[in-house]
Write an enzyme that holds these catalytic residues in place. Structure first.
Site, PDB file in Angstrom:
ATOM      1  CG  HIS A 288      30.242  30.027  51.897  1.00 31.70           C
ATOM      2  ND1 HIS A 288      31.333  30.434  52.629  1.00 31.70           N
ATOM      3  CD2 HIS A 288      30.593  30.154  50.598  1.00 31.70           C
ATOM      4  CE1 HIS A 288      32.294  30.792  51.792  1.00 31.70           C
ATOM      5  NE2 HIS A 288      31.868  30.633  50.554  1.00 31.70           N
ATOM      6  CD  GLU A 289      28.456  30.273  47.347  1.00 33.42           C
ATOM      7  OE1 GLU A 289      28.466  31.362  46.737  1.00 33.42           O
ATOM      8  OE2 GLU A 289      29.483  29.612  47.560  1.00 33.42           O
TER       9      GLU A 289
ATOM     10  CG  HIS B 202      30.183  34.689  48.526  1.00 31.50           C
ATOM     11  ND1 HIS B 202      31.441  35.241  48.515  1.00 31.50           N
ATOM     12  CD2 HIS B 202      30.333  33.420  48.976  1.00 31.50           C
ATOM     13  CE1 HIS B 202      32.313  34.345  48.946  1.00 31.50           C
ATOM     14  NE2 HIS B 202      31.657  33.233  49.237  1.00 31.50           N
TER      15      HIS B 202
END
Length: 89
Positions: free
Chosen positions: A21-22, A25
């Site tokens: 997920h990170e 980003h």
């Protein structure tokens, strides 16, 4: 399997999900030309940290989240690659 093994497996799976997920980003920020200050998996105090290409990378104590800190997210910045100085799109 013992309960401890299930807990460790759950923490490992959660950590992998947080990392992916990170990473999304992080890759989106880099693709848009944003200045990334830190990429971390976990919250709380650092367990392991290193610096490469002016970006701090860290693994933190509590596997309950993560973050990708970008220049200009919290404060105004004069850096042209800061989050606050980029167009909304």
């Amino acid at each position: 399997m013992s309960t401890i093994l299930y807990v460790l497996l759950a923490i490992l799976v959660l950590g992998v999900c947080i990392f992916i997920h990170e990473l999304g980003h992080y890759l989106a920020a880099r693709a848009c030309g944003l200045a990334v200050l830190e990429f971390a998996v976990g919250m709380g105090p650092k367990i392991i940290g290193w610096r490469k290409n002016d970006i701090d990378y860290s693994i933190r104590a509590f596997p309950i989240g993560g973050f990708c800190a970008m220049e200009g997210e919290q404060d105004d910045s004069t850096d042209e690659n800061a989050f606050c100085n980029k167009p909304v799109w």
